[in-house]
Design a protein around this motif. Structure first.
Motif, PDB file in Angstrom:
ATOM      1  N   ALA A   1       2.012 -11.865  -8.192  1.00 41.76           N
ATOM      2  CA  ALA A   1       1.137 -10.934  -8.461  1.00 41.76           C
ATOM      3  C   ALA A   1       1.684  -9.812  -9.400  1.00 41.76           C
ATOM      4  O   ALA A   1       2.898  -9.799  -9.447  1.00 41.76           O
ATOM      5  N   THR A   2       0.807  -8.952 -10.100  1.00 41.97           N
ATOM      6  CA  THR A   2       1.142  -7.879 -10.858  1.00 41.97           C
ATOM      7  C   THR A   2       0.867  -6.468 -10.416  1.00 41.97           C
ATOM      8  O   THR A   2       1.066  -5.596 -10.972  1.00 41.97           O
ATOM      9  N   GLN A   3       0.272  -6.444  -8.958  1.00 42.46           N
ATOM     10  CA  GLN A   3      -0.327  -5.316  -8.665  1.00 42.46           C
ATOM     11  C   GLN A   3       0.841  -4.374  -7.865  1.00 42.46           C
ATOM     12  O   GLN A   3       0.430  -4.171  -6.702  1.00 42.46           O
ATOM     13  N   CYS A   4       2.060  -4.107  -8.369  1.00 41.51           N
ATOM     14  CA  CYS A   4       3.309  -3.429  -7.673  1.00 41.51           C
ATOM     15  C   CYS A   4       3.501  -2.454  -8.514  1.00 41.51           C
ATOM     16  O   CYS A   4       3.558  -3.016  -9.935  1.00 41.51           O
ATOM     17  N   ASN A   5       3.927  -1.171  -8.254  1.00 39.06           N
ATOM     18  CA  ASN A   5       4.514  -0.261  -8.928  1.00 39.06           C
ATOM     19  C   ASN A   5       5.669   0.538  -8.241  1.00 39.06           C
ATOM     20  O   ASN A   5       5.336   0.496  -7.171  1.00 39.06           O
TER      21      ASN A   5
ATOM     22  N   ASN B   1       0.722  -1.223  -0.144  1.00 37.17           N
ATOM     23  CA  ASN B   1      -0.032  -0.014   0.045  1.00 37.17           C
ATOM     24  C   ASN B   1       0.804   1.248  -0.001  1.00 37.17           C
ATOM     25  O   ASN B   1       0.607   1.982   0.817  1.00 37.17           O
ATOM     26  N   PHE B   2       2.018   1.040  -0.803  1.00 40.45           N
ATOM     27  CA  PHE B   2       2.874   2.480  -0.982  1.00 40.45           C
ATOM     28  C   PHE B   2       3.738   2.709   0.299  1.00 40.45           C
ATOM     29  O   PHE B   2       4.543   3.420   0.057  1.00 40.45           O
ATOM     30  N   GLY B   3       3.576   2.187   1.473  1.00 35.65           N
ATOM     31  CA  GLY B   3       4.367   2.839   2.548  1.00 35.65           C
ATOM     32  C   GLY B   3       4.211   1.962   3.623  1.00 35.65           C
ATOM     33  O   GLY B   3       4.953   2.210   4.577  1.00 35.65           O
ATOM     34  N   ASN B   4       3.279   0.748   3.774  1.00 33.75           N
ATOM     35  CA  ASN B   4       3.295   0.111   5.037  1.00 33.75           C
ATOM     36  C   ASN B   4       4.614  -1.128   4.878  1.00 33.75           C
ATOM     37  O   ASN B   4       4.763  -1.514   3.742  1.00 33.75           O
ATOM     38  N   CYS B   5       5.488  -1.130   5.855  1.00 39.84           N
ATOM     39  CA  CYS B   5       6.552  -1.834   5.882  1.00 39.84           C
ATOM     40  C   CYS B   5       6.553  -3.239   6.729  1.00 39.84           C
ATOM     41  O   CYS B   5       6.026  -3.076   7.892  1.00 39.84           O
TER      42      CYS B   5
ATOM     43  N   LEU C   1       0.599  -2.246  -4.152  1.00 43.44           N
ATOM     44  CA  LEU C   1      -0.447  -1.776  -3.893  1.00 43.44           C
ATOM     45  C   LEU C   1      -1.279  -2.165  -2.803  1.00 43.44           C
ATOM     46  O   LEU C   1      -0.608  -3.070  -2.112  1.00 43.44           O
ATOM     47  N   LYS C   2      -2.512  -1.905  -2.176  1.00 42.27           N
ATOM     48  CA  LYS C   2      -3.278  -2.168  -1.262  1.00 42.27           C
ATOM     49  C   LYS C   2      -3.380  -3.607  -1.229  1.00 42.27           C
ATOM     50  O   LYS C   2      -4.028  -4.346  -2.111  1.00 42.27           O
TER      51      LYS C   2
END
Length: 128
Positions: A108-112, A90-94, A117-118
């Motif tokens: 998965a492919t839901q990363c940029n 989610n762009f910033g949770n570590c 992503l969430k």
């Protein structure tokens, strides 16, 4: 840190192109930086939450450089907590884990920009 790859599994056939790029690579890590290797994007990551940097994001500024900074901060947290793997969701949770956390996770492919992503996790390994 170094890496090596071979374009032989499978060997290109039937007019397929050979792998582009370099077969060997290395990176010299400065003492103030953590060497990390990107593992990939996954739909789950069994781990402990180490922290969150989402409140530091300027959603109107250059995004790529901000994500690089967040990945570095997460890497430093993981080293401090003695984690061998870490992920950004989610762009910033570590998140961090001491052992390979993949289990039943699927690619998965839901990363940029090197972050998920969430509910998706871009995973990194801190090589020993």
């Amino acid at each position: 840190m170094s890496r090596e790859r071979h374009c032989d599994n499978p060997v290109p056939a039937y007019g397929g192109r050979h792998c582009g790029g370099f077969n060997k690579g290395s990176k010299s890590c400065r003492t103030d930086e953590v060497c990390i290797a990107g593992v990939g994007c996954y739909d789950s990551f069994s781990s402990d939450r180490l922290g969150s940097f989402t409140d530091e994001i300027d959603w109107y500024a250059h995004f790529s450089s901000q994500m690089q900074r967040i990945v570095k901060k997460c890497a430093h947290l993981a080293v401090k907590k003695r984690q061998r793997f870490f992920a950004v969701e989610n762009f910033g949770n570590c998140y961090g884990a001491q052992v390979s956390p993949f289990g039943s996770a699927s690619k998965a492919t839901q990363c940029n920009f090197g972050v998920g992503l969430k509910n998706y996790y871009y995973v990194y390994e801190i090589p020993l």
